[in-house]
Design an enzyme around this catalytic site. Structure first.
Site, PDB file in Angstrom:
ATOM      1  N   ASP A 107      -5.536  -8.128   3.113  1.00 34.11           N
ATOM      2  CA  ASP A 107      -4.443  -7.822   2.190  1.00 34.11           C
ATOM      3  C   ASP A 107      -4.453  -8.817   1.035  1.00 34.11           C
ATOM      4  OD1 ASP A 107      -2.043  -7.326   0.949  1.00 34.11           O
ATOM      5  OD2 ASP A 107      -0.824  -7.507   2.767  1.00 34.11           O
TER       6      ASP A 107
ATOM      7  N   GLY B 295       0.080   2.128  -3.292  1.00 30.63           N
ATOM      8  CA  GLY B 295      -1.175   1.410  -3.087  1.00 30.63           C
ATOM      9  C   GLY B 295      -0.996  -0.098  -3.222  1.00 30.63           C
TER      10      GLY B 295
ATOM     11  N   ASP C 262      -0.507  -1.836  -5.824  1.00 31.85           N
ATOM     12  CA  ASP C 262       0.592  -2.113  -6.751  1.00 31.85           C
ATOM     13  C   ASP C 262       1.915  -2.239  -5.977  1.00 31.85           C
ATOM     14  OD1 ASP C 262       1.949  -2.389  -9.144  1.00 31.85           O
ATOM     15  OD2 ASP C 262       1.626  -0.328  -9.835  1.00 31.85           O
TER      16      ASP C 262
ATOM     17  N   SER D 141      -9.054   0.969  -9.261  1.00 31.58           N
ATOM     18  CA  SER D 141      -9.263   2.426  -9.429  1.00 31.58           C
ATOM     19  C   SER D 141      -9.880   3.133  -8.223  1.00 31.58           C
ATOM     20  CB  SER D 141     -10.135   2.750 -10.661  1.00 31.58           C
ATOM     21  OG  SER D 141      -9.411   2.583 -11.845  1.00 31.58           O
TER      22      SER D 141
HETATM   23  N1  AR6 Z   1      -4.887  -5.403  -0.506  1.00 35.26           N
HETATM   24  C1  AR6 Z   1      -6.143  -5.159  -0.942  1.00 35.26           C
HETATM   25  N2  AR6 Z   1      -6.576  -3.937  -1.305  1.00 35.26           N
HETATM   26  C2  AR6 Z   1      -5.713  -2.920  -1.193  1.00 35.26           C
HETATM   27  C3  AR6 Z   1      -4.377  -3.073  -0.725  1.00 35.26           C
HETATM   28  C4  AR6 Z   1      -3.969  -4.402  -0.370  1.00 35.26           C
HETATM   29  N3  AR6 Z   1      -2.753  -4.656   0.070  1.00 35.26           N
HETATM   30  N4  AR6 Z   1      -3.764  -1.859  -0.738  1.00 35.26           N
HETATM   31  C5  AR6 Z   1      -4.678  -0.978  -1.168  1.00 35.26           C
HETATM   32  N5  AR6 Z   1      -5.857  -1.588  -1.437  1.00 35.26           N
HETATM   33  P1  AR6 Z   1      -4.927   1.811  -5.321  1.00 35.26           P
HETATM   34  P2  AR6 Z   1      -5.922   2.611  -7.985  1.00 35.26           P
HETATM   35  C6  AR6 Z   1      -7.109  -1.051  -1.967  1.00 35.26           C
HETATM   36  O1  AR6 Z   1      -4.686   3.233  -4.948  1.00 35.26           O
HETATM   37  O2  AR6 Z   1      -6.945   3.501  -7.386  1.00 35.26           O
HETATM   38  C7  AR6 Z   1      -0.762   2.882  -7.847  1.00 35.26           C
HETATM   39  O3  AR6 Z   1       0.264   3.782  -7.593  1.00 35.26           O
HETATM   40  C8  AR6 Z   1      -7.376   0.424  -1.764  1.00 35.26           C
HETATM   41  O4  AR6 Z   1      -7.987   0.643  -0.500  1.00 35.26           O
HETATM   42  O5  AR6 Z   1      -3.910   0.816  -4.964  1.00 35.26           O
HETATM   43  O6  AR6 Z   1      -6.354   1.693  -9.090  1.00 35.26           O
HETATM   44  C9  AR6 Z   1      -0.690   2.303  -9.260  1.00 35.26           C
HETATM   45  O7  AR6 Z   1       0.647   2.134  -9.683  1.00 35.26           O
HETATM   46  C10 AR6 Z   1      -8.346   0.701  -2.916  1.00 35.26           C
HETATM   47  O8  AR6 Z   1      -9.684   0.383  -2.566  1.00 35.26           O
HETATM   48  O9  AR6 Z   1      -5.173   1.658  -6.926  1.00 35.26           O
HETATM   49  C11 AR6 Z   1      -1.402   3.337 -10.066  1.00 35.26           C
HETATM   50  O10 AR6 Z   1      -0.556   4.407 -10.404  1.00 35.26           O
HETATM   51  C12 AR6 Z   1      -7.907  -0.263  -4.019  1.00 35.26           C
HETATM   52  O11 AR6 Z   1      -7.032  -1.208  -3.376  1.00 35.26           O
HETATM   53  C13 AR6 Z   1      -2.482   3.822  -9.138  1.00 35.26           C
HETATM   54  O12 AR6 Z   1      -2.003   3.592  -7.828  1.00 35.26           O
HETATM   55  C14 AR6 Z   1      -7.151   0.376  -5.171  1.00 35.26           C
HETATM   56  O13 AR6 Z   1      -6.329   1.422  -4.679  1.00 35.26           O
HETATM   57  C15 AR6 Z   1      -3.750   3.018  -9.317  1.00 35.26           C
HETATM   58  O14 AR6 Z   1      -4.766   3.541  -8.516  1.00 35.26           O
END
Ligand code: AR6
Length: 184
Positions: free
Chosen positions: A17, A39, A41, A130
């Site tokens: 995390d 996610g 964020d 992304s």
């Molecule tokens: N720690 C590390 N990696 C993580 C965590 C965490 N706690 N949680 C998720 N991931 P995403 P995006 C990974 O969907 O594709 C949001 O709503 C996950 O497995 O968080 O850039 C924003 O507000 C993946 O590999 O971001 C935007 O609207 C990576 O982080 C949108 O999502 C990114 O997944 C951005 O989408």
């Protein structure tokens, strides 16, 4: 120009995390609104508390009234996180790869590293920008590795960069990309 081994020593890979990383700054895969989401964020805002959103709101009102453009980045406090700062970047939504997604994703990494360097953040942790909701193919992680290595080759700050992966597939892909980069 540092040796390949010296560059490799400045890059880490951690599965877990990102909100728990004890680094100067963590990167948030945010969106143009800067007002939070799900996610990574969502996890960052939850763990960091309301101070982060407060600063994001200010930034929206003062500097980014039409939103943070894709590929750009901006730093806020880390609130209650172990990291003192969060660097928010808006990654590209994947549309099949013919809409400059690669350049935009590379720009995200560059923008974050530029901020880290300018503000003397010694250590930075990146999620796979992304590669979740925005649908960017995970196998393209090599872009992240390439951009970070290029930056570290030319700059002393940040001293270390940590890639934080969540799932086993990303762990394997990053291991592969890092091993390939170290050989080249
Ligand atoms: N720690 C590390 N990696 C993580 C965590 C965490 N706690 N949680 C998720 N991931 P995403 P995006 C990974 O969907 O594709 C949001 O709503 C996950 O497995 O968080 O850039 C924003 O507000 C993946 O590999 O971001 C935007 O609207 C990576 O982080 C949108 O999502 C990114 O997944 C951005 O989408």
């Amino acid at each position: 120009m540092p040796t390949a081994a010296a560059l490799t020593a400045r890059i880490r890979l951690v599965q877990g995390d990102i909100t728990r990383q004890p680094v100067a700054a963590i990167v948030n895969a945010a969106n143009s609104s800067l007002l939070g989401g799900s996610g990574v964020d969502g996890a960052i805002h939850r763990a960091g508390g309301p101070k982060i959103l407060e600063e994001c709101r200010h930034l929206r009102a003062r500097l980014y009234r039409s939103g943070l453009p894709t590929g750009q980045a901006v730093a806020t406090t880390g609130g209650k996180l172990p990291a003192k700062y969060v660097i928010h970047t808006a990654g590209p939504v994947w549309h099949g790869g013919r809409q400059h997604e690669g350049e935009e994703l590379a720009a995200c990494y560059q923008s974050c590293l530029k901020i880290a360097s300018a503000r003397q953040f010694d250590s930075v942790a990146f999620p796979g920008i992304s590669t979740g909701i925005y649908g960017y193919p995970k196998a393209e992680a090599a872009i992240a590795v390439r951009e970070v290595r290029q930056w570290l080759g030319a700059h002393a700050v940040p001293a270390t960069v940590t890639f934080v992966v969540f799932d086993d597939e990303n762990q394997r892909l990053y291991e592969q990309a890092l091993a390939e980069a170290a050989r080249s």
